[in-house]
Design an enzyme around this catalytic site. Structure first.
Site, short mmCIF file in Angstrom:
data_model
loop_
_atom_site.label_atom_id
_atom_site.label_comp_id
_atom_site.label_asym_id
_atom_site.label_seq_id
_atom_site.Cartn_x
_atom_site.Cartn_y
_atom_site.Cartn_z
N THR A 135 0.83 -1.20 0.00
CA THR A 135 0.00 0.00 0.00
C THR A 135 0.87 1.25 0.00
O THR A 135 1.98 1.25 0.52
CB THR A 135 -0.91 0.01 1.25
OG1 THR A 135 -1.60 -1.23 1.34
CG2 THR A 135 -1.91 1.14 1.23
N ASN A 161 -2.54 -4.91 -2.51
CA ASN A 161 -2.61 -5.88 -1.43
C ASN A 161 -1.20 -6.32 -1.02
O ASN A 161 -0.45 -5.49 -0.53
CB ASN A 161 -3.51 -7.06 -1.75
CG ASN A 161 -3.87 -7.85 -0.50
OD1 ASN A 161 -3.97 -7.28 0.58
ND2 ASN A 161 -4.06 -9.15 -0.62
N GLY A 218 0.44 -0.02 5.36
CA GLY A 218 0.91 -1.00 6.32
C GLY A 218 -0.15 -1.93 6.86
O GLY A 218 -0.13 -2.27 8.04
N GLY A 219 -1.09 -2.38 6.02
CA GLY A 219 -2.09 -3.33 6.48
C GLY A 219 -2.94 -2.76 7.60
O GLY A 219 -3.27 -1.57 7.60
N THR A 244 -3.56 0.57 -3.17
CA THR A 244 -2.94 -0.71 -2.83
C THR A 244 -3.02 -1.71 -3.98
O THR A 244 -3.85 -1.57 -4.88
CB THR A 244 -3.63 -1.31 -1.58
OG1 THR A 244 -2.92 -2.47 -1.14
CG2 THR A 244 -5.06 -1.69 -1.88
N ASP A 263 -8.18 -10.28 0.29
CA ASP A 263 -8.75 -9.37 1.27
C ASP A 263 -10.20 -9.72 1.58
O ASP A 263 -10.80 -9.14 2.49
CB ASP A 263 -8.66 -7.92 0.78
CG ASP A 263 -7.49 -7.19 1.41
OD1 ASP A 263 -6.74 -7.82 2.18
OD2 ASP A 263 -7.33 -5.98 1.15
#
Length: 519
Positions: A332, A352, A423-424, A350, A373
């Protein structure tokens, strides 16, 4: 902006450039969210150009091979970035499309040397491919175009982008150059040869979705964030509401005090539990007659009901907060823009996981692996060991949940803050803490993004803490029953602000490099 463009033009130009220089994080093969404050209208707008599951996707398509939701053609959802960027620039920008595309085209043609962050990312994949030579054939285009057949360019050597020709076509012809004709035919062929189910009809049907941002307030600042399928906006507002509600019960405490850190962690645990239980594709939920309870989750009344459950002397097991665990995205990028006219953009995009599905088209586009996701196998862990609910199940035309959290702050009718992170799930906690550092802590942009951070996502039941503050946080929280782990790089944040004197300033997170331009 120097050429007369506004914040939207600058944001779109930057996103396109990132497709060239950060192909492992975002790009033409991905999707994203954009929040825009229109100074002239005094309104905030939002655009959802998240990827969409192909029409042939089914709930059980990954049961036989769960790993296929992460790599290969089945992992690829219909990309939205090109449609989204072109829509935003056409509707809200002021420059010609060709002018906005020009910087990315120049970078693609002239090449950009691999910086340290980029080199480390590619070396990781290079080692994996050398350890498993079959990958060189399975993902041949990725191996040759992005791993350079095993020979990375030397330091300072410019690296042209294989996306050059496609960028030039889109600049000249618009999004149809991506979603129709020869590019669409080649893209679909690549995906299907890699085992996917996408069709040219999926590409032709893709449309970005203008949506109403959701709004909240904190310390007198109006905050505008993305609604679902972004989970970040809801989680951030719920967490801030919980902090404020707890302050009404027990008074304000310093952010970096033991009580302040405990409150933040407990608020995050409640918000992430609700994120997992309730959030998913809002379009599908509305069609099914069970809309996502966004208004309730971000209401002060709901925060009041949760705030009484925060015990200042202890934490609780996960079942105290919720029942299913959250989704996480990885590859991302975020960018923030404020211009002299008062417009602001917060944009997060993003593909992913890093380098997405590892499927690369003939035009050099790295395609996302956004299907992971979803709850690829409901009730079973995804790539990050996280279990997800039925609210985020795979389905034809459905949109996967995301952690992306682009945020704009407005005070007295003027945009004063644009922020977000990559960063998720750490996107949410990183953006939240940067906003708190600025709004509550009064930090400069550089201080706000550089300050050490912590993270809790409810499951696993652990507080991750960056090294610079690990010792202090451990002393604060272990006596209350929290389990801690030292971990570097808890999200990468970017922020642009309008100061009280009207001047502009900005900062890029030193955790990933980059920088602020235009000051």
């Amino acid at each position: 902006m120097r050429a007369g463009g506004n914040a939207v033009d600058a944001a779109v130009a930057t996103s396109l450039a990132l497709s060239v220089v950060r192909p492992y994080s975002c790009g033409l093969g991905g999707g994203g969210f954009l929040v825009f404050y229109d100074a002239a209208a005094g309104e905030c707008r939002a655009l959802d150009y998240r990827e969409v599951a192909p029409a042939a996707a089914t709930r059980d398509m990954f049961l036989d091979d769960p790993a296929s939701s992460r790599r290969g053609g089945k992992a690829v959802a219909t990309p939205g970035t090109v449609a989204g960027l072109c829509f935003a620039q056409r509707e809200w920008g002021v420059l010609d499309r060709a002018v906005v595309f020009a910087p990315a085209i120049r970078l693609a043609r002239e090449g950009v040397p691999l910086d340290d962050h980029d080199r480390v990312r590619r070396l990781k994949f290079l080692a994996e491919f050398e350890a498993d030579p079959a990958l060189k054939t399975k993902f041949a285009a990725f191996w040759s175009q992005y791993l350079f057949s095993g020979e990375l360019p030397g330091a300072g050597e410019p690296v042209p982008s294989p996306q050059l020709a496609l960028l030039e076509r889109i600049a000249a012809e618009g999004p149809a150059a991506f979603y129709q004709g020869s590019n669409a035919e080649a893209l679909v062929r690549t995906v299907r040869e890699a085992g996917g189910v996408m069709t040219e009809a999926d590409l032709a049907a893709y449309r970005p979705r203008p949506v109403e941002p959701i709004a909240g307030t904190f310390d007198g600042m109006s905050l505008y964030v993305m609604p679902p399928p972004s989970s970040g906006g809801v989680a951030m507002l719920e967490t801030l509401n919980l902090i404020a509600a707890r302050e009404r019960i027990a008074g304000r405490v310093a952010l970096d005090s033991p009580a302040g850190r405990h409150r933040l962690v407990e608020a995050l645990k409640h918000s992430f539990a609700d994120r997992a239980a309730y959030l998913g594709d809002p379009y599908f939920a509305a069609r099914a007659g069970s809309p996502i309870p966004t208004a309730r989750l971000i209401s002060p009344a709901y925060a009041d009901s949760l705030a009484v459950k925060i015990d200042p002397t202890r934490t609780f097991p996960p079942a105290y907060y919720g029942r299913v665990a959250p989704v996480r995205d990885g590859g991302t990028s975020h960018l923030s823009v404020i211009d002299a006219a008062g417009n602001a953009v917060a944009c997060t995009e993003t593909i992913n996981l890093e380098f997405g599905s590892l499927v690369v088209t003939e035009a050099g586009v790295v395609l996302n692996d956004e299907m992971d996701d979803f709850a690829a196998v409901p009730g079973e862990p995804n790539a990050f060991g996280l279990i997800q609910s039925e609210a985020n199940a795979v389905g034809p035309g459905r949109v996967p949940l995301s952690s992306m959290s682009p945020t704009i702050g407005v005070r007295d009718g003027r945009a004063v803050l644009a922020a977000g992170a990559s960063g998720g799930p750490r996107i949410i906690s990183a953006t939240l803490q940067v906003v708190l550092n600025r709004v509550r802590g009064g930090m400069s942009p550089a201080e706000a993004v550089a300050a050490p951070r912590l993270h809790h996502q409810w499951v696993p039941d652990r507080v991750d803490v960056e090294p610079a503050m690990y010792g202090a946080v451990r002393r604060d929280l272990e006596p209350l029953g929290h389990e801690l782990r030292e971990r570097a790089g808890l999200g990468v944040a970017q922020i642009a602000v309008r100061n009280a004197d009207g001047t502009l300033s900005a900062a890029a997170d030193p955790r990933k490099g980059g920088g602020a331009d235009g000051l």
